[in-house]
Write an enzyme that holds these catalytic residues in place. Sequence first.
Site, PDB file in Angstrom:
ATOM      1  N   SER A  94       0.865  -1.186   0.000  1.00 28.88           N
ATOM      2  CA  SER A  94       0.000   0.000   0.000  1.00 28.88           C
ATOM      3  C   SER A  94       0.899   1.232   0.000  1.00 28.88           C
ATOM      4  O   SER A  94       1.589   1.494   0.991  1.00 28.88           O
ATOM      5  CB  SER A  94      -0.893   0.001   1.236  1.00 28.88           C
ATOM      6  OG  SER A  94      -1.644  -1.181   1.295  1.00 28.88           O
ATOM      7  N   LYS A 169      -6.885   1.591  -3.168  1.00 30.14           N
ATOM      8  CA  LYS A 169      -6.523   1.150  -1.806  1.00 30.14           C
ATOM      9  C   LYS A 169      -6.670   2.310  -0.809  1.00 30.14           C
ATOM     10  O   LYS A 169      -7.144   2.117   0.317  1.00 30.14           O
ATOM     11  CB  LYS A 169      -5.092   0.604  -1.798  1.00 30.14           C
ATOM     12  CG  LYS A 169      -4.571   0.187  -0.437  1.00 30.14           C
ATOM     13  CD  LYS A 169      -5.314  -1.005   0.163  1.00 30.14           C
ATOM     14  CE  LYS A 169      -4.806  -1.315   1.562  1.00 30.14           C
ATOM     15  NZ  LYS A 169      -5.472  -2.455   2.184  1.00 30.14           N
TER      16      LYS A 169
HETATM   17  N1  LIG Z   1      -1.336  -6.254   7.631  1.00 34.13           N
HETATM   18  C1  LIG Z   1      -2.468  -5.993   6.992  1.00 34.13           C
HETATM   19  O1  LIG Z   1      -3.581  -6.239   7.495  1.00 34.13           O
HETATM   20  C2  LIG Z   1      -2.427  -5.420   5.606  1.00 34.13           C
HETATM   21  C3  LIG Z   1      -3.600  -5.495   4.824  1.00 34.13           C
HETATM   22  C4  LIG Z   1      -3.562  -5.011   3.507  1.00 34.13           C
HETATM   23  C5  LIG Z   1      -2.404  -4.429   3.022  1.00 34.13           C
HETATM   24  N2  LIG Z   1      -1.277  -4.347   3.809  1.00 34.13           N
HETATM   25  C6  LIG Z   1      -0.088  -3.734   3.234  1.00 34.13           C
HETATM   26  O2  LIG Z   1       0.814  -4.783   2.908  1.00 34.13           O
HETATM   27  C7  LIG Z   1       2.162  -4.319   3.085  1.00 34.13           C
HETATM   28  C8  LIG Z   1       2.888  -5.268   4.033  1.00 34.13           C
HETATM   29  O3  LIG Z   1       2.190  -5.280   5.269  1.00 34.13           O
HETATM   30  P1  LIG Z   1       2.513  -6.367   6.398  1.00 34.13           P
HETATM   31  O4  LIG Z   1       1.472  -6.183   7.449  1.00 34.13           O
HETATM   32  O5  LIG Z   1       2.738  -7.695   5.784  1.00 34.13           O
HETATM   33  O6  LIG Z   1       3.909  -5.776   6.924  1.00 34.13           O
HETATM   34  P2  LIG Z   1       5.057  -6.534   7.753  1.00 34.13           P
HETATM   35  O7  LIG Z   1       5.830  -5.468   8.412  1.00 34.13           O
HETATM   36  O8  LIG Z   1       4.472  -7.642   8.566  1.00 34.13           O
HETATM   37  O9  LIG Z   1       5.940  -7.230   6.576  1.00 34.13           O
HETATM   38  C9  LIG Z   1       6.830  -6.550   5.766  1.00 34.13           C
HETATM   39  C10 LIG Z   1       7.954  -7.501   5.420  1.00 34.13           C
HETATM   40  O10 LIG Z   1       8.856  -6.829   4.520  1.00 34.13           O
HETATM   41  C11 LIG Z   1      10.167  -7.191   4.898  1.00 34.13           C
HETATM   42  N3  LIG Z   1      11.122  -6.190   4.387  1.00 34.13           N
HETATM   43  C12 LIG Z   1      11.279  -4.905   4.784  1.00 34.13           C
HETATM   44  N4  LIG Z   1      12.245  -4.304   4.060  1.00 34.13           N
HETATM   45  C13 LIG Z   1      12.700  -5.239   3.189  1.00 34.13           C
HETATM   46  C14 LIG Z   1      13.703  -5.233   2.185  1.00 34.13           C
HETATM   47  N5  LIG Z   1      14.436  -4.149   1.934  1.00 34.13           N
HETATM   48  N6  LIG Z   1      13.913  -6.373   1.488  1.00 34.13           N
HETATM   49  C15 LIG Z   1      13.204  -7.508   1.737  1.00 34.13           C
HETATM   50  N7  LIG Z   1      12.239  -7.563   2.677  1.00 34.13           N
HETATM   51  C16 LIG Z   1      12.002  -6.452   3.399  1.00 34.13           C
HETATM   52  C17 LIG Z   1      10.141  -7.272   6.408  1.00 34.13           C
HETATM   53  O11 LIG Z   1      11.227  -8.010   6.928  1.00 34.13           O
HETATM   54  C18 LIG Z   1       8.789  -7.947   6.623  1.00 34.13           C
HETATM   55  O12 LIG Z   1       8.901  -9.358   6.642  1.00 34.13           O
HETATM   56  C19 LIG Z   1       2.075  -2.878   3.603  1.00 34.13           C
HETATM   57  O13 LIG Z   1       2.267  -1.994   2.540  1.00 34.13           O
HETATM   58  C20 LIG Z   1       0.666  -2.808   4.165  1.00 34.13           C
HETATM   59  O14 LIG Z   1       0.162  -1.487   4.151  1.00 34.13           O
HETATM   60  C21 LIG Z   1      -1.264  -4.845   5.079  1.00 34.13           C
END
Ligand SMILES: NC(=O)c1ccc[n+]([C@@H]2O[C@H](COP(=O)([O-])OP(=O)(O)OC[C@H]3O[C@@H](n4cnc5c(N)ncnc54)[C@H](O)[C@@H]3O)[C@@H](O)[C@H]2O)c1
Length: 296
Positions: A94, A169
């Site tokens: 997002s 989104k």
């Molecule tokens: N959690 C939710 O309910 C939800 C729902 C819809 C959308 N989103 C969107 O999805 C995306 C991810 O959310 P999430 O909750 O999974 O976040 P999260 O923080 O749980 O996961 C992010 C992952 O990215 C990895 N990461 C960070 N920098 C990195 C890099 N340079 N190289 C490789 N990996 C890297 C982290 O280690 C982590 O495992 C966000 O943009 C969020 O807004 C989340």
Amino acid sequence: MKAGFIGLGIMGKPMAKNLLKAGCELYVNDLNKDAVAELVAGGAKEGDYETIGKECDIVLMILPNGAIVQDVLFGENGLAGYLKPGTVVCDMSSVTPTESCTCAEKLAAMQIGFVDSPVSGGEPKAIDGTLAFMAGGNEADFEKLKPYFDAMGASALLIGKSGSGSVTKLTNQVIVNLTIAAVSEAFVLCSKAGADPEKVYQAIRGGLAGSVILDAKVPMMIERNFKPGGKISINHKDIKNVMATAHSIDVPMPLTSQLFEIMQYLKVTGHFDEDHAGIVQYFEKLAGVEVKKVNA
Ligand SMILES: NC(=O)c1ccc[n+]([C@@H]2O[C@H](COP(=O)([O-])OP(=O)(O)OC[C@H]3O[C@@H](n4cnc5c(N)ncnc54)[C@H](O)[C@@H]3O)[C@@H](O)[C@H]2O)c1
């Protein structure tokens, strides 16, 4: 099916597992080596950018924010430098529409396709494989991604040109988070008035106030379970992106701007890592009451 997958967090890990279940050959990458090991144990291969670039014509990513997406793609020794012309990159994170358009333009100059396709449904639907994908890009690139969307989600819709998935989104996030705030305010009212919020919830959920959000978040509030799911920090980022986008095109957002300040309060008072059902705690503080079962 064969793809690179970058970002194995709350959302990415179950999404990648569903791709494996669908028979996809997957090259996974994350800074968190435990998450990588879990996917490798499930049949994925670990892939650095060079390997992903060499092996994959499709790269999926779901990362915390737009700055990280830009850095992964275009930072020093970034992924884009290893991708073959004809590859399609799908950013499911997002981010702002402007960030999506920047990715699309820079990759187009390298003959690489780009689709912004954030998701809705949170962790439960990521696990079930029933996410909703909202995409921006061209039809041909979208069609190449469709089998992957089908393995991870229940619906995928191409909204329009690059950036329009991210616009969709942001629209979704305004509705979700403002609804949680409205539900919070209302349940603080009924709690302070002495009604059992569990019974109030059961009484109203079949009527016009009923919603997916009511069903997902009120039980969490009553049980005082703010384990994420969708963290306040992630939603704070989304609402910040909403305000930046709105300001850039002169759209006044009176309700959302107030919501952003509520999220700021939750940030400075240590609630950033909680689920956004925790928004209720702002309203509880104002009224001096907690939303919980009567006689609990
Ligand atoms: N959690 C939710 O309910 C939800 C729902 C819809 C959308 N989103 C969107 O999805 C995306 C991810 O959310 P999430 O909750 O999974 O976040 P999260 O923080 O749980 O996961 C992010 C992952 O990215 C990895 N990461 C960070 N920098 C990195 C890099 N340079 N190289 C490789 N990996 C890297 C982290 O280690 C982590 O495992 C966000 O943009 C969020 O807004 C989340």
